[in-house]
Design an enzyme around this catalytic site. Structure first.
Site, short mmCIF file in Angstrom:
data_model
loop_
_atom_site.label_atom_id
_atom_site.label_comp_id
_atom_site.label_asym_id
_atom_site.label_seq_id
_atom_site.Cartn_x
_atom_site.Cartn_y
_atom_site.Cartn_z
N ASP A 97 32.21 29.52 79.46
CA ASP A 97 33.07 28.86 78.49
C ASP A 97 33.65 29.76 77.42
O ASP A 97 34.01 29.30 76.34
CB ASP A 97 32.28 27.73 77.81
CG ASP A 97 30.97 28.23 77.23
OD1 ASP A 97 30.87 29.45 76.98
OD2 ASP A 97 30.05 27.43 77.02
N GLU A 119 28.73 27.82 86.50
CA GLU A 119 28.24 27.06 85.33
C GLU A 119 29.31 26.05 84.88
O GLU A 119 29.64 25.93 83.70
CB GLU A 119 27.84 27.97 84.17
CG GLU A 119 26.92 27.31 83.15
CD GLU A 119 26.57 28.21 81.97
OE1 GLU A 119 27.39 28.33 81.05
OE2 GLU A 119 25.47 28.80 81.99
N GLU A 133 34.20 26.69 72.69
CA GLU A 133 33.66 26.68 74.06
C GLU A 133 33.83 25.34 74.78
O GLU A 133 34.06 25.32 76.00
CB GLU A 133 32.18 27.09 74.04
CG GLU A 133 31.92 28.54 73.68
CD GLU A 133 31.93 28.81 72.18
OE1 GLU A 133 32.01 27.84 71.38
OE2 GLU A 133 31.85 29.99 71.78
N HIS A 209 24.73 32.91 66.47
CA HIS A 209 26.04 33.56 66.46
C HIS A 209 27.22 32.59 66.46
O HIS A 209 28.35 33.00 66.25
CB HIS A 209 26.18 34.50 67.66
CG HIS A 209 26.30 33.78 68.97
ND1 HIS A 209 27.49 33.26 69.42
CD2 HIS A 209 25.39 33.47 69.90
CE1 HIS A 209 27.28 32.68 70.60
NE2 HIS A 209 26.02 32.78 70.91
N ARG A 211 30.36 30.20 66.06
CA ARG A 211 31.39 30.07 65.02
C ARG A 211 31.14 28.91 64.06
O ARG A 211 31.40 29.01 62.87
CB ARG A 211 32.76 29.84 65.70
CG ARG A 211 33.42 31.10 66.15
CD ARG A 211 34.76 30.79 66.81
NE ARG A 211 35.69 31.88 66.62
CZ ARG A 211 35.62 33.04 67.24
NH1 ARG A 211 34.64 33.29 68.08
NH2 ARG A 211 36.53 33.98 67.01
N HIS A 242 23.39 39.54 66.16
CA HIS A 242 24.66 39.64 66.89
C HIS A 242 25.61 40.59 66.14
O HIS A 242 25.59 40.62 64.91
CB HIS A 242 25.25 38.23 66.98
CG HIS A 242 26.37 38.08 67.96
ND1 HIS A 242 27.62 38.60 67.74
CD2 HIS A 242 26.44 37.46 69.15
CE1 HIS A 242 28.41 38.30 68.76
NE2 HIS A 242 27.72 37.61 69.64
C1 UD1 Z 1 31.69 35.21 72.12
C2 UD1 Z 1 32.15 33.91 72.76
C3 UD1 Z 1 31.05 32.86 72.72
C4 UD1 Z 1 29.74 33.41 73.29
C5 UD1 Z 1 29.40 34.70 72.58
C6 UD1 Z 1 28.16 35.32 73.19
C7 UD1 Z 1 34.51 33.26 72.55
C8 UD1 Z 1 35.56 32.73 71.68
N1 UD1 Z 1 33.29 33.39 72.01
O1 UD1 Z 1 31.50 34.96 70.73
O2 UD1 Z 1 31.44 31.73 73.46
O3 UD1 Z 1 28.72 32.46 73.09
O4 UD1 Z 1 30.48 35.63 72.73
O5 UD1 Z 1 27.61 36.30 72.37
O6 UD1 Z 1 34.76 33.59 73.69
N2 UD1 Z 1 31.25 42.65 68.50
C9 UD1 Z 1 30.96 44.00 68.60
N3 UD1 Z 1 30.40 44.45 69.76
C10 UD1 Z 1 30.08 43.66 70.78
C11 UD1 Z 1 30.36 42.29 70.68
C12 UD1 Z 1 30.95 41.80 69.54
O7 UD1 Z 1 31.23 44.77 67.68
O8 UD1 Z 1 29.56 44.15 71.79
C13 UD1 Z 1 31.90 42.14 67.28
C14 UD1 Z 1 33.37 42.56 67.19
O9 UD1 Z 1 33.71 42.80 65.84
C15 UD1 Z 1 34.11 41.33 67.72
C16 UD1 Z 1 33.24 40.24 67.15
O10 UD1 Z 1 31.90 40.71 67.30
O11 UD1 Z 1 35.45 41.26 67.29
C17 UD1 Z 1 33.39 38.88 67.79
O12 UD1 Z 1 33.34 38.92 69.21
P1 UD1 Z 1 33.94 37.66 70.03
O13 UD1 Z 1 33.74 37.91 71.48
O14 UD1 Z 1 35.28 37.34 69.55
O15 UD1 Z 1 33.04 36.43 69.53
P2 UD1 Z 1 31.51 36.12 69.67
O16 UD1 Z 1 31.11 35.48 68.39
O17 UD1 Z 1 30.80 37.31 70.14
N1 UDP Z 2 20.17 38.28 74.83
C1 UDP Z 2 19.93 39.66 74.97
N2 UDP Z 2 19.68 40.38 73.85
C2 UDP Z 2 19.67 39.85 72.60
C3 UDP Z 2 19.93 38.45 72.47
C4 UDP Z 2 20.18 37.71 73.60
O1 UDP Z 2 19.94 40.18 76.08
O2 UDP Z 2 19.43 40.57 71.63
C5 UDP Z 2 20.47 37.49 76.04
C6 UDP Z 2 19.67 36.21 76.21
O3 UDP Z 2 18.49 36.44 76.95
C7 UDP Z 2 20.64 35.31 76.95
C8 UDP Z 2 22.01 35.77 76.48
O4 UDP Z 2 21.81 37.06 75.91
O5 UDP Z 2 20.59 35.50 78.35
C9 UDP Z 2 22.58 34.82 75.47
O6 UDP Z 2 23.73 35.36 74.93
P1 UDP Z 2 24.39 34.81 73.60
O7 UDP Z 2 23.38 34.11 72.78
O8 UDP Z 2 25.12 35.96 73.01
O9 UDP Z 2 25.50 33.80 74.15
P2 UDP Z 2 25.46 32.26 74.58
O10 UDP Z 2 24.40 32.08 75.60
O11 UDP Z 2 25.22 31.46 73.34
O12 UDP Z 2 26.84 32.04 75.10
#
Ligand code: UD1
Ligand code: UDP
Length: 373
Positions: A97, A119, A133, A209, A211, A242
């Site tokens: 999602d 999923e 999502e 994490h 939003r 995160h």
């Molecule tokens: C995204 C997904 C969310 C998912 C989550 C898992 C969307 C809109 N959101 O949210 O559904 O649950 O990932 O974690 O698709 N960043 C880094 N390094 C990384 C990852 C993120 O620096 O490896 C920082 C960056 O500044 C980036 C920000 O996090 O711009 C947000 O990342 P983004 O993918 O937009 O949103 P998430 O909150 O991670």
């Molecule tokens: N996870 C990980 N390292 C971390 C935190 C989470 O590998 O420090 C794994 C966790 O086991 C799960 C997945 O990341 O499988 C969940 O990801 P996240 O919470 O970022 O996204 P969501 O599931 O909410 O979309």
């Protein structure tokens, strides 16, 4: 030979798509498997790719610091056009999602390529929770041709929306496949901070994490954790933070330097699964953790208004408790102080699968492509 492109971009999509990629690649006389990452996440995605030795055929490298939904959507969509036009796959696989999921499915539709949604069928029935999502997955399901659903409930959700029975496959969630792979792998802690975790302490594993929780809710959560840490010196909070700056800045400012709170970088999947195994309970707004923790018998407090994963709540291992400080404090305290309350939630249940979801997905793709030709 069926050409499959698997497209994903974030940590959770990667973890849950890895077993499918391994499965398809192990059947290389039937499938040509192309791996394309948008890299909506960079470091957190690379952690997963490295552990599971996944080589990418395409890496769109779209992540920007503090990126907006518009940036992910437009950059992802435009780049995928080129790749789909060049590769002309028989099917595109998307997962879950995220915004990557949405654009990968939309671009496939524009190219008239069938979409398999891994999923599929999860619903919170609340447009803005989780945001974006809930709508991402609904759109992906409108665009999809093949639906790989984790549970009978997600199949029912799709049928109510008019999806034909023959296109729905109840496979279990591939996260259980990934979890079993992680538990079997040889293990040595990569994050050295984990080696100093005090033996005998009750570990509360925290991840936040979403939003919807940015700002005031996250501040409330931090206050509750801080109070728990002060009141219970025998508790060790482990909180891999995160990388999103919206999350990281608040959490380090409010919880940094507290005695029994370990804040660390995101853990690689093997480290994370091992901490989860050692933990007393899990406090989270994550989707994936609501699936993994129950199968390890760990109570999960879900810091959200609603969940699209009600199966673990029904089974008694998860409780949706919102983000009010006093309520979080009360619920954690209850599990720390009442053995009977704890034992009621700590039973291992596994509504999300038997670890063979990827095998079923591969079979379903074969069947679908055979019937189509
Ligand atoms: C995204 C997904 C969310 C998912 C989550 C898992 C969307 C809109 N959101 O949210 O559904 O649950 O990932 O974690 O698709 N960043 C880094 N390094 C990384 C990852 C993120 O620096 O490896 C920082 C960056 O500044 C980036 C920000 O996090 O711009 C947000 O990342 P983004 O993918 O937009 O949103 P998430 O909150 O991670
Ligand atoms: N996870 C990980 N390292 C971390 C935190 C989470 O590998 O420090 C794994 C966790 O086991 C799960 C997945 O990341 O499988 C969940 O990801 P996240 O919470 O970022 O996204 P969501 O599931 O909410 O979309």
């Amino acid at each position: 030979m069926i050409k499959v492109i698997a497209v994903f971009g974030t940590r959770p999509e990667a973890i849950k798509m890895v077993p499918v990629i391994h499965q398809l690649k192990s059947q290389n006389s039937k499938f040509k498997t192309v791996v394309c990452v948008t890299a909506q996440h960079r470091q957190m995605l690379d952690q997963v790719l490295k552990i599971f030795s996944i080589k990418c055929d395409y890496d769109l490298n779209i992540m920007q610091n503090a990126q907006s939904l518009y940036q992910i959507t437009t950059n992802g969509l435009l780049r995928l056009e080129e790749i789909y036009k060049k590769e002309k796959p028989d099917i595109v696989l998307v997962h879950g999602d995220t915004t990557t999921t949405l654009v990968a499915a939309l671009a496939a539709f524009y190219e008239k390529i069938p979409v398999g949604h891994v999923e599929a069928g999860l619903r919170s029935f609340d447009k803005y929770n989780p945001f974006p999502e809930e709508i991402n997955r609904r759109i992906a399901d409108v665009l999809a041709d093949l639906y790989f659903v984790p549970t009978p409930l997600s199949a029912r959700n799709l049928k109510k929306e008019g999806v034909a029975d023959k296109n729905i496959y109840i496979t279990g969630n591939t996260v259980i496949d990934a979890l079993l792979m992680a538990l079997k792998a040889p293990y040595e802690a990569q994050n050295k901070q984990l080696e100093s975790l005090a033996i005998g302490k009750k570990i509360i594993l925290v991840t936040i994490h979403r939003r919807e929780n940015w700002g005031a809710p996250l501040k409330n959560i931090c206050s509750a954790l801080s109070r728990i840490a002060s009141r219970y010196p025998d508790v060790q909070i482990v909180y891999p933070v995160h990388l999103n700056p919206q999350v990281k800045n608040t959490v380090y400012a409010r919880l940094g330097g507290k005695k029994n709170i370990l804040l660390c970088e995101p853990l690689d999947y093997l480290d994370f699964v091992h901490v989860m195994q050692q933990s007393y309970m899990v406090v989270t707004d994550s989707g994936g953790l609501q699936e993994e923790a129950p199968s390890l018998g760990k109570p999960v407090l879900v810091l959200r208004k609603v969940t699209e994963r009600p199966e673990a709540v029904k089974a008694g291992t998860a409780r949706v408790i919102g983000t009010d400080t006093n309520n979080i404090y009360r619920e954690i305290t209850r599990l720390l102080s009442s053995q009977s309350a704890y034992q009621k939630m700590a039973n291992a249940v596994n509504p999300y699968g038997d670890g063979r979801a990827s095998e079923r997905i591969a079979k379903a793709i074969l069947r679908y492509c055979k019937n189509k030709n």
